[in-house]
Enzyme design. Structure first.
Site, mmCIF file in Angstrom:
data_model
loop_
_atom_site.group_PDB
_atom_site.id
_atom_site.type_symbol
_atom_site.label_atom_id
_atom_site.label_comp_id
_atom_site.label_asym_id
_atom_site.label_seq_id
_atom_site.Cartn_x
_atom_site.Cartn_y
_atom_site.Cartn_z
ATOM 1 N N PRO A 106 0.630 -1.055 -0.455
ATOM 2 C CA PRO A 106 0.150 0.266 0.106
ATOM 3 C C PRO A 106 0.845 1.489 0.075
ATOM 4 O O PRO A 106 2.186 1.491 0.459
ATOM 5 C CB PRO A 106 -0.497 0.106 1.660
ATOM 6 N N GLY A 125 1.900 4.873 1.198
ATOM 7 C CA GLY A 125 2.378 5.242 1.601
ATOM 8 C C GLY A 125 2.101 5.402 3.505
ATOM 9 O O GLY A 125 1.222 5.939 4.295
ATOM 10 N N GLY A 160 7.232 0.889 3.209
ATOM 11 C CA GLY A 160 7.923 1.683 2.638
ATOM 12 C C GLY A 160 7.850 0.959 1.354
ATOM 13 O O GLY A 160 9.173 0.753 0.103
ATOM 14 N N SER A 179 7.432 4.011 -1.350
ATOM 15 C CA SER A 179 8.465 4.115 -2.284
ATOM 16 C C SER A 179 10.101 3.578 -2.160
ATOM 17 O O SER A 179 10.465 3.617 -3.732
ATOM 18 C CB SER A 179 8.619 5.101 -2.131
ATOM 19 N N ALA A 180 10.168 3.564 -1.037
ATOM 20 C CA ALA A 180 11.692 2.845 -1.326
ATOM 21 C C ALA A 180 12.021 1.730 -2.395
ATOM 22 O O ALA A 180 12.626 1.081 -2.795
ATOM 23 C CB ALA A 180 12.793 2.167 0.186
ATOM 24 N N ALA A 181 10.090 0.463 -2.115
ATOM 25 C CA ALA A 181 10.380 -0.386 -2.842
ATOM 26 C C ALA A 181 10.447 -0.227 -4.712
ATOM 27 O O ALA A 181 11.570 -0.729 -5.099
ATOM 28 C CB ALA A 181 9.579 -1.283 -2.704
ATOM 29 N N ASP A 212 15.203 3.227 4.772
ATOM 30 C CA ASP A 212 14.072 2.062 3.957
ATOM 31 C C ASP A 212 14.821 1.782 2.897
ATOM 32 O O ASP A 212 14.625 0.549 2.200
ATOM 33 C CB ASP A 212 13.213 3.149 3.418
HETATM 34 O O1 PMV Z 1 6.937 5.922 6.324
HETATM 35 P P1 PMV Z 1 7.750 5.547 5.701
HETATM 36 O O2 PMV Z 1 7.191 4.160 5.754
HETATM 37 O O3 PMV Z 1 7.957 6.111 4.701
HETATM 38 O O4 PMV Z 1 9.144 5.940 6.951
HETATM 39 C C1 PMV Z 1 9.643 6.766 7.109
HETATM 40 C C2 PMV Z 1 10.414 6.852 8.181
HETATM 41 C C3 PMV Z 1 11.061 8.023 8.949
HETATM 42 O O5 PMV Z 1 11.777 7.483 10.213
HETATM 43 C C4 PMV Z 1 10.051 8.621 9.825
HETATM 44 C C5 PMV Z 1 11.757 8.470 7.780
HETATM 45 C C6 PMV Z 1 12.456 8.264 7.092
HETATM 46 O O6 PMV Z 1 13.295 8.186 6.260
HETATM 47 O O7 PMV Z 1 13.946 7.490 8.381
#
Ligand code: PMV
Length: 329
Positions: free
Chosen positions: A112, A114, A118, A120-122, A164
């Site tokens: 899902p 946001g 993770g 966006s990282a994936a 991430d």
């Molecule tokens: O919500 P996510 O999966 O984008 O995680 C953000 C994690 C934070 O620590 C709030 C920001 C970061 O880049 O580490």
């Protein structure tokens, strides 16, 4: 044509505090983003996102994210997803050393958007991997992780840690503190995820925590306390002490709540998981809405989450021992 995939993640400990140089421990989970990349014979980028667990949408653009696509999903989520792809392709072009190559990019993701898993990282990791491989220039994992980090850093206005992107690249359980990123041994972790169907905006939440930390001493101390807790969590993982890992996760949730990044639905899912008998639970990722992660051996937390009105989806999530991988070379 090259198809690569990369896993999403949950945070066992340390989100938000990691932005200030404290350690964090994210774990890759078997929910993946798949990115197919085919070089074009012109310099255009065409992105098709078939399933971002939202209604499918198709966007065609020639670079940049300013054109407003005509789609049936929240524009800021589309814009964010396109921003990641756009920067990921720039990083791939830079790595290959050919700036005018165009690509067709197709994204399919089980993660899902946001929601703290993770996504966006994936997508970023898989996109850079597939794009560089499609040009015959695969990157070392360390370079791939660094370029994916630069992408997140740029898209999130400088408010991103390496957690991430390193976790999605390497898989397994990792410990990240600034640029000291390493994989760590951990026991089998019985993750259960509860998802409220919502999303938080990472950049905004990170900014809000920063403002709180600037204004109130307690917020700076809370962030420091999260840092200490991560070290204790690391030790509990090394000792294979699931009960202690769970207890520390629940403390971590309380501290994140004090920083204002939990929400009613996240708190409801947290309590449902705990009352269902989980070793512990916490929100995962930036917060504001999205997912909680619980450690649940006997299934009681799943039953409790399924009966929680604010919880739209509950699933077990296996640890992904493999990070980025080539699905079709
Ligand atoms: O919500 P996510 O999966 O984008 O995680 C953000 C994690 C934070 O620590 C709030 C920001 C970061 O880049 O580490």
């Amino acid at each position: 044509m090259t198809l690569s995939s990369a896993p999403g993640k949950v945070y066992l400990f340390g989100e938000h505090a990691v932005v200030y140089g404290y350690p964090a421990i994210p774990c890759a989970i078997e929910r993946r983003a798949f990115v197919r990349v085919t070089p074009r014979d012109d310099s255009r980028i065409r992105v098709v996102a078939e399933d971002l667990t939202l209604d499918g949408f198709t966007v065609e653009y020639t670079g940049g994210t300013t054109g407003q696509p005509d789609v049936d999903v929240r524009p800021e989520l589309v814009e964010a997803a396109m921003g990641y792809v756009d920067h990921a392709i720039s990083e791939a072009r830079d790595a290959i050393g050919v700036t005018d190559v165009g690509f067709d990019v197709t994204i399919q993701s089980d993660i899902p958007l946001g929601a703290g898993l993770g996504s966006s990282a994936a997508v970023t990791v898989a996109a850079i991997d597939a794009a560089t491989r499609s040009m015959g220039t695969p990157l070392e994992l360390s370079e791939l992780a660094e370029r994916a980090y630069r992408t997140e850093h740029a898209v999130q206005d400088g408010q991103a840690s390496r957690a991430d992107t390193f976790c999605s690249t390497m898989g397994g359980v990792v410990r990240v503190q600034d640029d000291d990123c390493r994989t760590i041994d951990a026991p089998g972790l019985p993750f259960v995820v509860g998802f409220d169907g919502g999303a938080g905006e990472t950049g905004e939440l990170v900014s809000a925590v920063r403002a709180l930390r600037d204004e109130y001493g307690f917020a700076a101390e809370t962030i420091e306390a999260i840092g200490h807790l991560v070290d204790a969590g690391n030790a509990a993982l090394a000792e294979n002490d699931l009960a202690e890992v769970g207890r520390l996760m629940s403390f971590n949730h309380g501290l994140l709540s004090a920083l204002g990044v939990s929400s009613r639905s996240l708190d409801e899912m947290y309590w449902a998981a705990r009352e269902g008998g989980a070793h512990g639970a916490k929100l995962t990722g930036a917060g504001g809405g999205g997912c909680i992660v619980a450690l649940d051996t006997d299934g009681g937390a799943i039953t409790a989450l399924e009966a929680t009105p604010g919880c739209e989806q509950t699933f077990r999530a296996d640890l992904a021992s493999e990070g980025v991988r080539v699905e079709e070379p």
